[in-house]
Every structure is written in C-alpha cells, then in structure tokens.
Design an enzyme around this catalytic site. Structure first.
Site, PDB file in Angstrom:
ATOM      1  N   ARG A 213      -5.060 -40.508 -11.923  1.00 60.04           N
ATOM      2  CA  ARG A 213      -5.117 -39.433 -12.719  1.00 60.04           C
ATOM      3  C   ARG A 213      -4.202 -38.380 -12.383  1.00 60.04           C
ATOM      4  O   ARG A 213      -3.879 -38.060 -11.051  1.00 60.04           O
ATOM      5  CB  ARG A 213      -6.536 -38.798 -12.705  1.00 60.04           C
ATOM      6  CG  ARG A 213      -7.661 -39.955 -13.191  1.00 60.04           C
ATOM      7  CD  ARG A 213      -9.082 -39.316 -13.139  1.00 60.04           C
ATOM      8  NE  ARG A 213      -9.964 -40.276 -13.712  1.00 60.04           N
ATOM      9  CZ  ARG A 213     -10.784 -41.090 -12.928  1.00 60.04           C
ATOM     10  NH1 ARG A 213     -10.433 -41.262 -11.404  1.00 60.04           N
ATOM     11  NH2 ARG A 213     -11.671 -42.007 -13.397  1.00 60.04           N
ATOM     12  N   HIS A 365     -12.707 -46.410 -12.157  1.00 60.00           N
ATOM     13  CA  HIS A 365     -13.915 -46.467 -13.277  1.00 60.00           C
ATOM     14  C   HIS A 365     -15.167 -46.779 -12.651  1.00 60.00           C
ATOM     15  O   HIS A 365     -15.110 -47.539 -11.827  1.00 60.00           O
ATOM     16  CB  HIS A 365     -13.409 -47.420 -14.471  1.00 60.00           C
ATOM     17  CG  HIS A 365     -12.146 -46.872 -15.106  1.00 60.00           C
ATOM     18  ND1 HIS A 365     -11.714 -47.700 -15.888  1.00 60.00           N
ATOM     19  CD2 HIS A 365     -11.802 -45.967 -15.357  1.00 60.00           C
ATOM     20  CE1 HIS A 365     -10.431 -47.179 -16.658  1.00 60.00           C
ATOM     21  NE2 HIS A 365     -10.540 -45.964 -16.225  1.00 60.00           N
TER      22      HIS A 365
END
Length: 405
Positions: A213, A365
């Site tokens: 990210r 995730h």
C-alpha cells in the site's frame, strides 16, 4: 417532618420530574444542557425510566437529543463524537462527509421529521450533483448508522435509510482493472525514458514488485528494508491527516497497518532491492532526519520532506496524460493510481500461478475472499494467453496418449 412523595395509580412512588397523566401514560420533565425545560413521554413507568436513563447519560456527556427535534447535521456531529474507537483516517473521512452533506436540505431537517421520501431525495440530489455511486453509498452508510443510533435512543421508530441504493439509482461503478502486460510495458518504458518522470520510476517498480500500500511504502524506514535477507518488514504506515481546526494544514502520522494481517514480511526481487538502494542513496540528507511519532530515517525523503500518497497519485495521473497525448495513434493507457499498481501486482502473482494463500499474505488481506473477489479479474489479454497455454498442454497430452502411427 417527612415529605410525602407522589405515587401513581398503582401506588408506586414517583421520582423527581415524573408524573402520571390523566390517560394513564407517564411524563418526565427535565432541564436540557441549554437550561430549557423538556418533556419525555412513555406508556408505562418502566419505559419512562429507561428513557430517563438515556437522557441522563446524554446530559452527562453534554449531549441534548431534544427528543428528536435536533437537526440531522447536529445529530451526525454527535454520532461522530461517540465513535471513539475508529482510526484517525476513518474519522477524517467521516468529517469530510459532514462537510459535503451540510449544504443539502436533509442536514437542516429535524431527525424525527426525516421520512423515506426525504432520504431518497437526498441520494438523488447527490447523484444529480455528480457524486459517484460508490461515494453516495459511503454517505448513505454513514448516515444510516447514525439513524440506527436514533432508533436505539427512541428518537424515531424506523430508520429511513434502510432502502437499497440500487433501487433508487443505477450502479454505474466501474471496477478498477489491473494493467495488462502490454500496458505495464508501455507505462514503464515511457517513465524510464522521460527526463521529467524518471524520478518516479523506483516508486512505481517497487509497488509493482511488492504490492505494498502506498502508505506502507512511504512509511518504511531504512531498517525496515533488509538487504542482507532480501525482505521488507511491514508493521506501520505513514498517513497524512488534516488538522481539525484547519482542513488545509496536513500532518504526517504513523499508524498501524490497515489490518492485523497487514503486519508481514515481503521478499524482494533483485530489481526491487536495486530500486530501494537507489532511493536511499539519492534521498535528501536533511529531510531523512525528520521524525514522526518516534520513527525516523525514512527511506523516502525528498527536498520538501516526506513523500505523500496525494503527490504520487498526481504524478501518476500526469504520466498517463502525457503518454496518451504523445501516443494518440496507439492504445491509450487507462487511469493509474497507487492502488491500481498494487492491484496489478496481485493479479500478476495469481496469473503466474502463485498459491492464493501466499498472495493473500503478501497483500496483507484478512481473507482469501478479498484477494479473489476484489483484486483479481480476467481481461481479454490474459484469457487469450491462458487459453493458448492450456490448449497447448492439452494437445501435448493428447499426442502422448495417441502417438502418430
């Protein structure tokens, strides 16, 4: 001399402020935070006292629901003030929603006046003003949660924001697509050859090679990049928050990763390691000494301080626009954002045959479903390539089973 307390028709002693009405129902009189006298009503004494407890809790917190006569905007602000456990980034997003909602008629209606028709009219107004379906869904979700609290506080009987958004407007959301192999090649080649945009090449290659990210990337310190073991340690991220008193001034803060699954160790390829070496070697010497929440020696430090997602996003947009202007007769590049680069990494890994649980770990995730449903998709280029590979394999197996005579 003892004071004789009032009693109801059943002989129960009434507390201060309580009274029984002629029709048998009950009333509670109290003074709000502004010094105004207010009344609450209930069909029986137990229900009235439940309301009394809620009113007293609200008054102790400095909150005055005014029995539902409070405006929607005032109520949304109170609702947000009660959400003490949310992240700073989430709180900032909610405050932006309040700013966006304030000009609309809904914000000035009383909470107990809002009907289903008003809620639907609000989302239609948002749509007409150019808001995207996903943005409207976010606004509606936030307001719905606030009205859930209004129901719990007995200010309203039914939440007017329970309706499915798709019944009011068409979902025209376009899913973010990963870059195809040819798009990646064109994009990277243009950046590498550009004197203007080459400075962003390392950031782009690292994102495409790690799936980080953008906040995780720019939060990395030198010690988080382990060249000896060729891995990256991710346990925090850099975020930029607006000052509550000044929405223009922004402050850098260190937060934990988005989820607990975001704490991970990511292997580095030689290309990614080389990019990191170049980033660290060429960073600004003064800016690298900046400290944020106890973290310092950041890998990404420019002449203007620490890098931000907003600045990088603008750079990616400029790169795409410049490429498309210079190559009008070639396939145009689609919108590219830091998230799409992450999205592309995930899709590439699965297309290469990497185990889905491994991809889930690398992406940080919390579930495999998110990895599969949100970040992967089939595009025409991949379908043709995968189909050709499978057919070639099938033909080879058939030849082995039925050798030529």
């Amino acid at each position: 001399m003892s004071v004789q307390r009032r009693k109801d028709s059943k002989g129960r002693v009434l507390k201060n402020g309580e009274s029984q009405r002629k029709d048998g129902s009950y009333m509670y009189r109290y003074t709000d935070t502004s010094g105004n006298r207010k009344s609450a009503y209930a069909p029986d004494l137990n229900t009235l006292r439940e309301k009394e407890d809620e009113i007293q809790k609200a008054l102790n917190c400095g909150i005055d629901f005014d029995n539902g006569n409070i405006t929607v905007m005032e109520f949304l602000k109170i609702y947000l003030s009660q959400k003490c456990t949310i992240r700073s980034t989430t709180e900032q997003s909610y405050r932006k929603i309040l700013v966006s909602v304030e000009p609309y008629t809904l914000s000035r209606l009383r909470v107990n006046q809002v009907k289903l028709v008003d809620a639907k009219a609000f989302v239609i107004e948002l749509s007409r003003d150019g808001k995207k379906y996903s943005t409207i869904q976010t606004y509606k979700s936030f307001i719905k949660s606030a009205f859930d609290m209004a129901c719990e506080e007995n200010l309203i009987v039914k939440n007017p924001f329970l309706f499915p958004l798709k019944k009011v407007m068409v979902n025209n959301t376009v899913k973010k697509a990963a870059l195809t192999k040819s798009q990646q090649e064109s994009f990277l080649e243009y950046v590498h050859e550009s004197n203007i945009y080459r400075k962003h090449e390392d950031d782009i290659c690292i994102l495409l090679g790690t799936g980080l990210r953008i906040g995780e990337l720019y939060g990395l310190t030198v010690k988080d990049v382990d060249f000896k073991n060729n891995c990256i340690y991710v346990n925090h991220q850099l975020v930029w928050l607006c000052d509550r008193r000044n929405n223009i001034k922004r402050m850098a803060k260190i937060h934990k990763p988005k989820t607990t699954a975001g704490i991970r160790t990511i292997p580095m390829t030689k290309n990614v390691a080389d990019c990191f070496r170049h980033v660290i070697m060429t960073r600004n010497q003064l800016a690298q000494n900046l400290e944020v929440d106890g973290y310092k020696d950041f890998a990404f430090a420019t002449d203007f301080g620490l890098e931000s997602a907003d600045n990088f996003s603008k750079a990616l947009k400029n790169i795409v626009n410049a490429y498309n202007r210079l190559h009008p007769n070639e396939p145009q590049l689609p919108h590219v954002s830091p998230h799409i680069l992450r999205h592309t990494f995930c899709t590439n890994m699965i297309n290469y045959g990497m185990n889905i649980k491994t991809v889930q770990y690398l992406m940080g995730h919390s579930s495999v479903q998110m990895t599969l449903e949100v970040y992967t998709h089939a595009n025409q280029e991949n379908v043709i390539s995968d189909f050709a590979n499978i057919m070639n394999k099938c033909e080879s197996e058939c030849d082995d089973m039925h050798p030529a005579v």
